[in-house]
Scaffold this active site. Structure first.
Site, PDB file in Angstrom:
ATOM      1  N   HIS A  23      -5.065  -3.367  -2.922  1.00  0.00           N
ATOM      2  CA  HIS A  23      -4.790  -2.401  -4.091  1.00  0.00           C
ATOM      3  C   HIS A  23      -4.615  -2.982  -5.622  1.00  0.00           C
ATOM      4  CE1 HIS A  23      -3.919   1.106  -1.292  1.00  0.00           C
ATOM      5  NE2 HIS A  23      -3.752   0.145  -0.399  1.00  0.00           N
ATOM      6  N   LYS A  48     -11.478   1.030  -2.559  1.00  0.00           N
ATOM      7  CA  LYS A  48     -10.554   1.478  -3.231  1.00  0.00           C
ATOM      8  C   LYS A  48     -11.112   1.565  -4.700  1.00  0.00           C
ATOM      9  CE  LYS A  48      -7.493   1.114   0.669  1.00  0.00           C
ATOM     10  NZ  LYS A  48      -6.738   0.142   1.571  1.00  0.00           N
ATOM     11  N   SER A  61       0.690  -1.279  -0.056  1.00  0.00           N
ATOM     12  CA  SER A  61       0.025  -0.086   0.036  1.00  0.00           C
ATOM     13  C   SER A  61       0.684   1.272  -0.157  1.00  0.00           C
ATOM     14  CB  SER A  61      -0.866   0.044   1.297  1.00  0.00           C
ATOM     15  OG  SER A  61      -0.165  -0.201   2.268  1.00  0.00           O
TER      16      SER A  61
HETATM   17  C1  LIG Z   1      -6.728  -0.195   2.986  1.00  0.00           C
HETATM   18  C2  LIG Z   1      -6.121  -1.442   3.286  1.00  0.00           C
HETATM   19  C3  LIG Z   1      -6.817  -2.319   4.180  1.00  0.00           C
HETATM   20  C4  LIG Z   1      -8.051  -1.879   4.882  1.00  0.00           C
HETATM   21  O1  LIG Z   1      -8.953  -1.849   4.021  1.00  0.00           O
HETATM   22  P1  LIG Z   1     -10.135  -1.138   4.529  1.00  0.00           P
HETATM   23  O2  LIG Z   1     -11.534  -1.383   3.869  1.00  0.00           O
HETATM   24  O3  LIG Z   1     -10.135   0.534   4.163  1.00  0.00           O
HETATM   25  O4  LIG Z   1     -10.317  -1.196   5.990  1.00  0.00           O
HETATM   26  C5  LIG Z   1      -6.336  -3.700   4.120  1.00  0.00           C
HETATM   27  N1  LIG Z   1      -5.055  -3.921   3.475  1.00  0.00           N
HETATM   28  C6  LIG Z   1      -4.412  -3.331   2.631  1.00  0.00           C
HETATM   29  C7  LIG Z   1      -3.227  -3.694   2.012  1.00  0.00           C
HETATM   30  C8  LIG Z   1      -4.811  -1.912   2.515  1.00  0.00           C
HETATM   31  O5  LIG Z   1      -4.160  -1.022   1.601  1.00  0.00           O
END
Ligand SMILES: *Cc1c(COP(=O)(O)O)cnc(C)c1O
Length: 394
Positions: A210, A242, A182
């Site tokens: 991602h 995302k 991330s």
């Molecule tokens: C954003 C993210 C999460 C968490 O997801 P949310 O739905 O925002 O709680 C988990 N793992 C990774 C790698 C992330 O980037």
């Protein structure tokens, strides 16, 4: 016993340039995508969201949410195992299973909770959890909460992961990694990790927060891009907030895996189900993401354009071909100064500091989306060139 004082703790965070502050982003009524934000009355081009396909403000997705909430109400009223599991949830789970080529999928309220639920359901006391050193905080917290023996291997080092698995004590292990990291944007050595996990009979969990929607010919994510199926990677976690522009997360795998998660994953069992309107919005987003392949092509083409221009301008880059483009700056102070200078130039880009990244690895994290214009990217690179030239030595 007395309470711990907070003021000195805050002062120390401030002194280290690590104080985190929220910006209140005002809505911008005419916006057709999330590339413009208004902060403190100033309109800025947003290069910090995870809205890779430009779907978060898509009118058809917002309309699906509004239509469903008019029909089903705002709240689900209960957890999935009581009376909160509705038809929109069930339909979305089926569509996510089909999208990822897996038998079943299970919705979670957030990616954070999906990782907690999955890891703690598969590993406990007397077992092992092995993680990449740069894994997302939610995987680290999951490893800690599981009560399993918790070890980390150097970033993207599949040989080291294999060595930890070969150690064989304790006997059963969960190996978990981000698909796309991330904060760094690089992709895990998934084929090698899958091979190591298979050799040693360990569970492999890939958190593709991602990658889903962005990578792979059909947007199936980093596993599709690497040609890895459910047998190679039995547990896939994806997020819906995302690239899919909605909210929530899911785990996908075999029917047995999903069944055991329903029995054991406490972050699934003991929480209110997502509103059905959110599931309806995600269904609309998934349809658009699948059909409008130009979104995926565009965000990757813009990423390539950004990298070429940055290289020509002398802006430092990291080894990432995904829409996550870190600009390494080496200290919290330098990262904050660069953030401020970009803001003055009309760009919303956020400095990423410790403890999100290790001290010394502070950076700007730039993200590209399908909604950006070529001219916005060129202007960003120009400002970045000036900001980096002015960055104080760390
Ligand atoms: C954003 C993210 C999460 C968490 O997801 P949310 O739905 O925002 O709680 C988990 N793992 C990774 C790698 C992330 O980037």
């Amino acid at each position: 016993m007395k309470r711990q004082p907070l003021e000195p703790a805050l002062a120390e965070i401030e002194r280290q340039h690590l104080r985190r502050r929220r910006a209140t982003v005002e809505s911008y009524p005419q916006k057709a995508s999330h590339t413009q934000v208004v902060v403190d009355g100033t309109r800025l081009v947003d290069f910090s969201s995870n809205d890779y396909l430009g779907l978060a403000a898509h009118p058809a997705i917002a309309a699906a949410m509004a239509e469903c909430s008019a029909r089903c109400g705002a709240g689900s009223g209960a957890s999935h195992l009581i009376s909160g599991h509705g038809r929109e949830h069930a339909a979305l789970e089926e569509e996510l299973a089909a999208f990822t080529g897996r038998e079943r999928a299970l919705l979670f309220s957030t990616g954070y909770m999906a990782n907690l639920g999955v890891v703690t359901a598969l590993a406990g006391r007397g077992e092992s959890v092995l993680l990449d050193r740069l894994s997302h905080a939610s995987l680290i917290d999951a490893g800690l909460l599981s009560g399993a023996r918790f070890r980390r291997y150097p970033h993207c080092d599949a040989t080291a992961a294999r060595r930890l698995l070969a150690d064989g004590r304790p006997e059963t292990a969960v190996l978990a990694t981000d698909g796309v990291f991330s904060m760094d944007g690089d992709v895990a050595p998934l084929a090698e990790l899958a091979e190591a996990a298979r050799t040693h009979g360990a569970w492999l969990v890939v958190d593709d927060a991602h990658g889903i929607g962005v990578l792979g010919a059909n947007g199936g994510g980093s596993l599709e891009a690497a040609g890895l199926d459910c047998e190679a990677v039995p547990v896939l976690v994806g997020t819906l907030g995302k690239a899919l522009g909605s909210f929530g997360a899911f785990a996908a795998g075999s029917a047995d895996l999903i069944e055991i998660l329903i029995q054991r994953a406490r972050s699934y069992i003991y929480t209110t189900a997502l509103p059905q309107a959110v599931a309806a919005a995600t269904r609309a987003a998934l349809r658009i993401a699948r059909e409008e392949t130009w979104r995926r092509e565009r965000v990757l083409a813009l990423t390539a354009r950004f990298r070429t221009a940055a290289r020509e301008t002398g802006v430092p880059l990291a080894d990432s071909v995904t829409p996550i483009q870190p600009i390494p700056l080496g200290s919290a102070q330098a990262a904050l100064a660069a953030q401020l200078s970009l803001r003055e130039a009309g760009f919303w880009v956020v400095a990423i500091r410790s403890p999100t990244v290790p001290a010394g690895a502070e950076r700007l994290r730039i993200t590209l989306t399908a909604g950006h214009q070529e001219s916005q990217i060129d202007a960003l690179v120009e400002s970045l060139g000036r900001a980096c030239a002015r960055a104080p030595a760390s």
